[in-house]
Design an enzyme around this catalytic site. Structure first.
Site, PDB file in Angstrom:
ATOM      1  N   GLU A 257       0.981  -0.929  -0.202  1.00 20.58           N
ATOM      2  CA  GLU A 257       0.261  -0.406  -0.025  1.00 20.58           C
ATOM      3  C   GLU A 257       1.034   1.157  -0.111  1.00 20.58           C
ATOM      4  O   GLU A 257       1.583   1.882   0.782  1.00 20.58           O
ATOM      5  CB  GLU A 257      -0.746   0.116   1.367  1.00 20.58           C
ATOM      6  N   CYS A 296      -3.001   8.829   3.314  1.00 22.17           N
ATOM      7  CA  CYS A 296      -2.359   8.794   2.145  1.00 22.17           C
ATOM      8  C   CYS A 296      -4.344   8.182   1.266  1.00 22.17           C
ATOM      9  O   CYS A 296      -3.691   8.438   0.240  1.00 22.17           O
ATOM     10  CB  CYS A 296      -2.201   6.255   2.226  1.00 22.17           C
TER      11      CYS A 296
HETATM   12  P1  NAP Z   1       8.482   4.470   4.664  1.00 20.59           P
HETATM   13  O1  NAP Z   1       9.889   5.810   4.855  1.00 20.59           O
HETATM   14  O2  NAP Z   1       8.635   3.354   3.429  1.00 20.59           O
HETATM   15  O3  NAP Z   1       8.643   3.774   6.041  1.00 20.59           O
HETATM   16  C1  NAP Z   1       7.985   2.617   6.065  1.00 20.59           C
HETATM   17  C2  NAP Z   1       7.530   1.939   6.584  1.00 20.59           C
HETATM   18  O4  NAP Z   1       8.467   0.643   6.525  1.00 20.59           O
HETATM   19  C3  NAP Z   1       8.113   1.996   7.925  1.00 20.59           C
HETATM   20  O5  NAP Z   1       7.655   0.751   9.202  1.00 20.59           O
HETATM   21  C4  NAP Z   1       9.863   2.438   7.393  1.00 20.59           C
HETATM   22  O6  NAP Z   1      10.706   2.137   9.255  1.00 20.59           O
HETATM   23  C5  NAP Z   1      10.051   0.560   7.523  1.00 20.59           C
HETATM   24  N1  NAP Z   1      11.065   0.623   6.419  1.00 20.59           N
HETATM   25  C6  NAP Z   1      11.925   1.568   6.001  1.00 20.59           C
HETATM   26  N2  NAP Z   1      13.089   1.193   5.052  1.00 20.59           N
HETATM   27  C7  NAP Z   1      12.815  -0.341   5.444  1.00 20.59           C
HETATM   28  C8  NAP Z   1      13.347  -1.311   4.629  1.00 20.59           C
HETATM   29  N3  NAP Z   1      14.725  -1.331   4.679  1.00 20.59           N
HETATM   30  N4  NAP Z   1      12.644  -2.556   5.712  1.00 20.59           N
HETATM   31  C9  NAP Z   1      11.947  -2.451   6.003  1.00 20.59           C
HETATM   32  N5  NAP Z   1      11.387  -1.994   6.543  1.00 20.59           N
HETATM   33  C10 NAP Z   1      11.685  -0.718   6.347  1.00 20.59           C
HETATM   34  O7  NAP Z   1       7.069   5.621   4.415  1.00 20.59           O
HETATM   35  P2  NAP Z   1       6.274   6.512   5.777  1.00 20.59           P
HETATM   36  O8  NAP Z   1       6.998   7.712   5.603  1.00 20.59           O
HETATM   37  O9  NAP Z   1       6.546   6.031   7.249  1.00 20.59           O
HETATM   38  O10 NAP Z   1       5.011   6.637   5.315  1.00 20.59           O
HETATM   39  C11 NAP Z   1       4.812   7.253   4.161  1.00 20.59           C
HETATM   40  C12 NAP Z   1       4.200   7.159   2.973  1.00 20.59           C
HETATM   41  O11 NAP Z   1       3.600   5.820   3.731  1.00 20.59           O
HETATM   42  C13 NAP Z   1       3.556   8.333   2.071  1.00 20.59           C
HETATM   43  O12 NAP Z   1       3.902   8.259   1.034  1.00 20.59           O
HETATM   44  C14 NAP Z   1       2.061   7.654   2.009  1.00 20.59           C
HETATM   45  O13 NAP Z   1       1.792   7.964   0.810  1.00 20.59           O
HETATM   46  C15 NAP Z   1       1.953   6.246   2.529  1.00 20.59           C
HETATM   47  N6  NAP Z   1       1.608   5.765   2.370  1.00 20.59           N
HETATM   48  C16 NAP Z   1      -0.094   4.597   1.562  1.00 20.59           C
HETATM   49  C17 NAP Z   1      -1.094   4.052   2.954  1.00 20.59           C
HETATM   50  C18 NAP Z   1      -1.412   3.230   1.770  1.00 20.59           C
HETATM   51  O14 NAP Z   1      -2.034   2.713   2.468  1.00 20.59           O
HETATM   52  N7  NAP Z   1      -1.350   3.121   0.403  1.00 20.59           N
HETATM   53  C19 NAP Z   1      -0.868   4.092   4.246  1.00 20.59           C
HETATM   54  C20 NAP Z   1      -0.325   5.058   4.929  1.00 20.59           C
HETATM   55  C21 NAP Z   1       0.899   5.672   4.366  1.00 20.59           C
HETATM   56  P3  NAP Z   1      11.274   3.496  10.146  1.00 20.59           P
HETATM   57  O15 NAP Z   1      10.504   3.823  10.281  1.00 20.59           O
HETATM   58  O16 NAP Z   1      11.688   2.032  10.878  1.00 20.59           O
HETATM   59  O17 NAP Z   1      12.499   3.495   9.269  1.00 20.59           O
END
Ligand code: NAP
Length: 518
Positions: A257, A296
């Site tokens: 997602e 999102c």
């Molecule tokens: P993100 O930086 O991609 O992080 C998301 C999750 O992935 C966090 O728990 C992060 O952990 C983890 N992560 C990062 N690098 C990783 C790796 N190498 N291996 C495993 N896990 C890893 O995104 P975000 O900044 O938290 O969220 C914002 C984005 O999420 C926006 O683009 C938004 O559109 C999207 N979003 C989408 C939805 C949907 O339902 N489609 C819902 C909400 C948000 P750490 O925090 O420990 O780095």
């Protein structure tokens, strides 16, 4: 200084070293730290597979539903404390925090009550009718859906530390799979507290849920063929996860997602006196400011017929101006800061990029006028509304998800085909909405937009008073979308369980198969 604990292999564990800070985005005060250094994720995954999985699979859907109801009630009992924590660690207003915390408990309760009841006293699902497979009617086939025997790993985004946990865990547990959740580190205080509540209440079997509070380390590289991974976050992290050798080589089932440039399209039939116009304004303005635009599903692109642009900008700016921004602890404040310094920097850079091809209508990516905030502390970005040249010539507005209180108006001719072509430039989205009372226009829009979305929200004068808006994800409806949105699908009532089931076609002697599935 508090260090977050992880609940793994049936015990609380703390990583080594200092770890990452978790901050209050209003004051920039460090509230806690999180580290997973030295924790054995392999042991934790195996514990979930071998202890939690069998315990859940032994239960019927109704019994698993009872577990979810108990978990939902246990968390709900601490609602006020959790709402406060969401404010401190996420910059949430009380309304924002309710959206997250109540969204979690209500989704758990929906699956625990309604979906569990629908599935009844079975432990797995008989899928469809039998098929005769040979001239001899005694040779038949039957599909069944059984829970996978691995672990469901859930990696969540920072914006919904409660709902993100609840909406995924509810579906996995009801399907019969144990869960290991890794919330985003920056806002994990809420999820950690929810786990303390669940552990203390002792409402779930050992190994049914585990928590990783902090960096993911080598988690993804430890997954095997019976495991599944549901990820919510940025498209970049999603793509990286999908390409990991363990995921590719072991055929781990993955759901992503990700980003989405959700659109709201106003029909040319709508005048300023129509109830659907008020609904459009309310829902667009709410998505600008709710959770400081960090949803999102939030509307990012607003398609408005050329002739209505003046009417819309005037009314929308008036609506946005009514929102008080500042310290989310204050009752009158309706919008707080964005969640982290990183978010603040990203949103500011995103506004700058949008402004290269669009003009500012309201705000400019600056802090805006704040209530109850001293000096230049806190990660505040004021609501920022831009206007592009036209829907088909809008540059980066179709490509860049600015994850904050930022939206762009895209003028179009009023023609459905043009609006659909412009929305499709977003390359796949979670949800878009159409505001019109013109049946033909709405029908054309649905057919044009549906292939590009997981959900469509139709605003109409006759349901204007009942609409939760496109930004609210309801457990009855699927959540996800093609292309940029990750090509994933969650929720949707009983549909959501399919991700955690293995469908197996069983063929053989009719009485034997009848006996097995009865
Ligand atoms: P993100 O930086 O991609 O992080 C998301 C999750 O992935 C966090 O728990 C992060 O952990 C983890 N992560 C990062 N690098 C990783 C790796 N190498 N291996 C495993 N896990 C890893 O995104 P975000 O900044 O938290 O969220 C914002 C984005 O999420 C926006 O683009 C938004 O559109 C999207 N979003 C989408 C939805 C949907 O339902 N489609 C819902 C909400 C948000 P750490 O925090 O420990 O780095």
């Amino acid at each position: 200084m508090k260090t977050l604990r992880s609940w793994l292999a049936g015990r609380w564990q703390t990583g080594e070293g200092e770890g990452a800070p978790l901050k209050d985005p209003t004051t920039e005060e460090t509230l806690a730290r999180a580290t997973t250094k030295g924790l054995d994720f392999g042991e934790a995954l195996e514990y979930a597979r071998t202890v939690g999985g069998p315990a859940l699979r032994e239960l019927t859907f109704v019994q698993r539903g009872e577990l979810l109801m108990a978990a939902s009630n246990a968390i709900h009992a601490y609602r006020d404390e959790l709402l406060d924590l969401a404010r401190r660690n996420g910059g949430n207003t009380r309304g924002d925090a309710k959206f997250d915390i109540d969204g979690c408990t209500q989704t758990m309760a929906y699956y625990g009550k309604h979906v569990a009841r629908e599935l009844g006293d079975a432990r797995w699902i008989v899928d469809g009718d039998t098929a005769q497979l040979a001239a001899n009617p005694r040779f038949i086939g039957q599909h069944i859906k059984v829970p996978r025997q691995g672990v469901a790993v859930h990696i969540n985004a920072f914006n919904f530390p409660a709902w993100g946990f609840g909406e995924k865990a509810a579906v996995a547990i009801l399907a019969g799979m144990p869960v290991v959740v890794k919330p985003a580190t920056s806002t994990a205080l809420v999820t950690e507290r929810m786990f303390e509540i669940l552990v203390e209440a002792n409402v779930l079997p050992d190994g049914a849920v585990s928590l990783i509070a902090g960096s993911p380390g080598d988690l993804v590289d430890q997954l095997g063929p019976q495991d599944v991974l549901a990820f919510t976050g940025s498209a970049d992290t999603g793509a990286w996860i999908r390409s990991r050798p363990a995921i590719v080589n072991n055929g781990v089932r993955v759901n992503v997602e990700a980003d989405s440039l959700n659109a709201a399209v106003l029909g040319a039939d709508v005048g300023s006196d129509d109830p659907v116009f008020d609904l459009f304004l309310r829902e667009v303005a709410r998505d600008m400011t709710q959770k400081a635009g960090q949803k999102c599903t939030a509307i990012r692109r607003i398609l408005v017929p050329h002739d209505s642009v003046g009417m819309v900008t005037e009314a929308l700016v008036e609506e946005i101006k009514r929102t008080r921004i500042g310290d989310p602890a204050l009752k009158e404040v309706r919008m707080g800061p964005v969640a982290t310094q990183q978010q603040y920097d990203d949103v500011r850079a995103g506004v700058k990029a949008l402004a290269e091809t669009a003009e500012f209508i309201h705000g400019d990516g600056g802090r805006g006028e704040l209530v109850g905030v001293d000096g230049d502390r806190g990660y505040f970005v004021g609501p920022t509304l831009l206007k592009a040249k036209s829907a088909l010539d809008a540059g980066v507005a179709h490509d860049l998800e600015v994850f904050g209180p930022v939206q762009t108006i895209l003028p179009y001719s009023g023609d459905a085909a043009e609006a659909c072509a412009a929305v499709a430039l977003g390359k796949g989205g979670l949800v878009s909405s159409v505001y019109s009372d013109d049946k033909t226009f709405v029908g054309d829009m649905v057919m044009g937009l549906a292939p590009h979305h997981g959900r469509l929200h139709l605003g109409h004068s006759k349901v204007a008073d009942h609409s939760p808006g496109p930004g609210t994800v309801l457990p009855q409806m699927v959540h996800g979308g093609p292309g940029r949105a990750g090509s994933g699908e969650e929720l949707g009532g009983v549909r959501g369980l399919d991700f955690y089931f293995q469908r197996c076609a069983v063929q053989g002697l009719k009485p034997l198969i009848r006996k097995i599935v009865s």
